[in-house]
Design a protein around this motif. Structure first.
Motif, mmCIF file in Angstrom:
data_model
loop_
_atom_site.group_PDB
_atom_site.id
_atom_site.type_symbol
_atom_site.label_atom_id
_atom_site.label_comp_id
_atom_site.label_asym_id
_atom_site.label_seq_id
_atom_site.Cartn_x
_atom_site.Cartn_y
_atom_site.Cartn_z
ATOM 1 N N ILE A 111 0.853 -1.188 0.000
ATOM 2 C CA ILE A 111 0.000 0.000 0.000
ATOM 3 C C ILE A 111 0.887 1.235 0.000
ATOM 4 O O ILE A 111 1.951 1.251 0.620
ATOM 5 C CB ILE A 111 -0.930 -0.010 1.227
ATOM 6 N N VAL A 112 0.454 2.279 -0.701
ATOM 7 C CA VAL A 112 1.204 3.532 -0.729
ATOM 8 C C VAL A 112 1.011 4.230 0.617
ATOM 9 O O VAL A 112 -0.124 4.574 0.989
ATOM 10 C CB VAL A 112 0.728 4.435 -1.874
ATOM 11 N N ASN A 116 -2.456 5.802 2.106
ATOM 12 C CA ASN A 116 -3.068 4.512 2.445
ATOM 13 C C ASN A 116 -4.003 4.022 1.339
ATOM 14 O O ASN A 116 -5.151 3.638 1.576
ATOM 15 C CB ASN A 116 -3.814 4.591 3.780
ATOM 16 N N LEU A 117 -3.464 4.029 0.124
ATOM 17 C CA LEU A 117 -4.204 3.564 -1.047
ATOM 18 C C LEU A 117 -3.490 2.374 -1.658
ATOM 19 O O LEU A 117 -2.256 2.339 -1.693
ATOM 20 C CB LEU A 117 -4.299 4.676 -2.103
ATOM 21 N N VAL A 118 -4.266 1.395 -2.149
ATOM 22 C CA VAL A 118 -3.638 0.382 -2.982
ATOM 23 C C VAL A 118 -3.157 1.077 -4.253
ATOM 24 O O VAL A 118 -3.629 2.155 -4.609
ATOM 25 C CB VAL A 118 -4.608 -0.776 -3.305
ATOM 26 N N CYS A 119 -2.215 0.457 -4.938
ATOM 27 C CA CYS A 119 -1.495 1.170 -5.999
ATOM 28 C C CYS A 119 -2.392 1.605 -7.149
ATOM 29 O O CYS A 119 -2.221 2.695 -7.705
ATOM 30 C CB CYS A 119 -0.348 0.306 -6.506
ATOM 31 N N VAL A 185 -9.000 -4.240 -7.083
ATOM 32 C CA VAL A 185 -8.824 -3.767 -5.705
ATOM 33 C C VAL A 185 -8.780 -4.944 -4.729
ATOM 34 O O VAL A 185 -7.961 -4.974 -3.798
ATOM 35 C CB VAL A 185 -9.950 -2.783 -5.329
ATOM 36 N N GLY A 186 -9.625 -5.944 -4.946
ATOM 37 C CA GLY A 186 -9.629 -7.107 -4.068
ATOM 38 C C GLY A 186 -8.320 -7.867 -4.112
ATOM 39 O O GLY A 186 -7.800 -8.292 -3.076
ATOM 40 N N ILE A 187 -7.781 -8.034 -5.311
ATOM 41 C CA ILE A 187 -6.496 -8.728 -5.453
ATOM 42 C C ILE A 187 -5.392 -7.944 -4.763
ATOM 43 O O ILE A 187 -4.530 -8.509 -4.078
ATOM 44 C CB ILE A 187 -6.165 -8.949 -6.940
ATOM 45 N N CYS A 291 -0.303 0.315 7.550
ATOM 46 C CA CYS A 291 -1.273 0.908 6.627
ATOM 47 C C CYS A 291 -2.648 0.270 6.797
ATOM 48 O O CYS A 291 -3.667 0.966 6.836
ATOM 49 C CB CYS A 291 -0.800 0.748 5.187
ATOM 50 N N MET A 292 -2.681 -1.063 6.902
ATOM 51 C CA MET A 292 -3.965 -1.748 7.032
ATOM 52 C C MET A 292 -4.631 -1.416 8.374
ATOM 53 O O MET A 292 -5.857 -1.287 8.445
ATOM 54 C CB MET A 292 -3.772 -3.259 6.904
#
Length: 331
Positions: A111-112, A116-119, A185-187, A291-292
Motif C-alpha cells: 500500500i502507498v 493509504n491507497l492500494v497502488c 482492488v480485491g487482489i 497501513c492496514m
C-alpha cells in the motif's frame, strides 16, 4: 484484440527480475528502469541482475536499460511497476511525462503510505489514470520459483478484460499458467494482507507453535481477509481462488517468503530493527501492517490477527503475550 505494445519494467528487485524473465521470453525486447547506474553497468557486464536472482541470465541485447523514468515512460506503452510500495512515490516524483494514456500494471504487493491507497487507486486518484488502463498482477508466485521455471499460476486483474487477456497471453508459457479477473482492488488488498498473515505465521513458528496451530492460523486468516474484502469492495468473488487463498498459503508456509522469515526472527526474539538489518531485504508486510491498521480504523472490520501483528511490530508488545491472546480467540 488489444496490443500491449512495447513493455517496460519499473524496478530492479527479485520480482521485477522474474517478471522481466517471463516477458522478454515472449517479446525479445524490454525496457527496464533501474535507479542505479552502477547496477545497470554490472547487469550489462555480467548478463544477470547483480543483486537479485543472479542465476537468471538474460541476452542484454534484448534489454534497454535507463535510470531516467521519463525516458522509459515516453518510449513504452505498457509499464509494469515492481518497486517496494514505500518507495513508489519517490520514483513517481521524478515524472514530468503524463502516464494516464499508458497501460499501467502494478505488481506491487503493498500500500502507498500516507495516502493509504492500494497502488491502482493511487495511480487513478493522483495521476488520473482511468480504471480501464489499470491492472494488477497477483497469484502464488515466489520470484525464486519463477526463476527456476517451476510451474506457477498468475492472475491479471483489470476492469477491461481484453487488456487483461492481452497481458496474460504475454505471460503464458510452459511454466506459467494465467487467468484474468476484474477484481483489481480485491487482489491488491489480498496481496497486502497475506504478507501480514505470513508475518504472523513466522512469529508463531519462531515461538515453536506447530503445524496443527499453523493450519488454524491460516484458516482464520482467510476468514479475516474475506471479511475485509467484503467490506471495502463488496463484489461476487471466491476467496478460495489461487490469487487469494493460494497466495496466502504460499506466503505463509514457504521458506522463500521474506515476510515469514521476518516474522520467524521476531518470534525468536529479534527486535524489528535488527531483523530488518539482518534480512537485507524488504518485508512488505511490515509496512502493510501499519497501513492496514490505519485503513481499518475507518472500516471497523473484526481483524484480530492484524491487530495482534500491529501490537507486536509497532506497540512492542511481547509476541508470546500477544499470540497467546490471539490463540484464545480462535476456534
Amino acid at each position: 484484440m488489444y496490443d500491449c505494445g512495447k513493455i517496460a519494467i519499473i524496478g530492479g528487485g527479485s520480482w521485477a527480475t522474474a517478471i522481466a524473465k517471463i516477458v522478454v521470453q515472449h517479446t525479445h525486447q524490454l525496457g527496464w528502469y533501474m535507479r542505479r547506474e552502477d547496477r545497470i553497468d554490472d547487469f550489462r557486464r555480467l548478463g544477470h541482475n547483480p543483486a537479485y536472482l543472479i542465476g537468471v541470465h538474460f541476452d542484454v541485447n534484448e534489454l534497454s536499460f535507463s535510470t531516467d523514468i521519463n525516458k522509459i515512460v515516453d518510449t513504452y506503452d505498457t509499464l509494469v511497476f515492481v518497486t517496494p510500495s514505500p518507495y513508489l512515490k519517490n520514483h513517481l516524483k521524478k515524472l514530468k511525462t503524463r502516464i494516464k494514456d499508458k497501460f499501467i500494471i502494478t505488481a506491487i504487493k503493498g500500500i502507498v503510505p500516507d495516502e493509504n491507497l492500494v497502488c491502482s487507486e493511487y495511480f487513478h486518484q493522483v495521476y488520473d489514470v482511468p480504471y480501464s488502463n489499470l491492472a494488477c498482477l497477483g497469484g502464488p508466485s515466489h520470484a525464486e520459483e519463477v526463476a527456476l521455471e517451476r510451474l506457477s499460476y498468475l492472475t491479471v486483474g483489470c476492469s477491461d478484460n481484453e487488456k487483461a487477456q492481452a497481458f496474460a497471453d504475454i505471460l503464458t508459457s510452459d511454466y506459467i499458467k494465467t487467468k484474468t479477473s476484474s477484481d483489481v482492488v480485491g487482489i491488491e488488498y489480498a496481496s497486502v494482507l497475506k504478507n501480514v498473515y505470513a508475518i504472523a505465521a513466522g512469529i508463531c513458528s519462531g515461538l515453536k507453535y506447530g503445524d496443527n496451530f499453523q493450519s488454524v492460523l491460516m484458516s482464520n486468516s482467510i476468514q479475516e481477509m474475506s471479511r475485509f474484502l467484503r467490506t471495502v469492495h463488496p463484489i461476487d468473488r471466491n476467496v478460495d481462488d489461487s490469487v487469494y487463498l493460494g497466495d496466502l498459503l504460499v506466503t505463509g508456509y514457504s521458506n522463500f517468503s521474506r515476510n515469514r522469515v521476518f516474522g520467524t526472527m521476531i518470534g525468536k526474539g529479534y527486535s524489528v530493527k535488527s531483523a530488518q538489518i539482518e534480512m537485507e531485504m524488504i518485508a512488505e508486510g511490515f509496512f502493510g501492517t501499519k497501513c492496514m491498521k490505519e485503513i481499518n480504523r475507518h472500516c471497523h472490520v473484526n481483524m484480530p490477527i492484524l491487530d495482534a501483528i500491529y501490537n507486536i511490530l509497532y506497540e512492542r508488545i511481547s509476541p508470546q503475550v500477544e499470540i497467546k491472546l490471539l490463540t484464545d480467540s480462535f476456534r
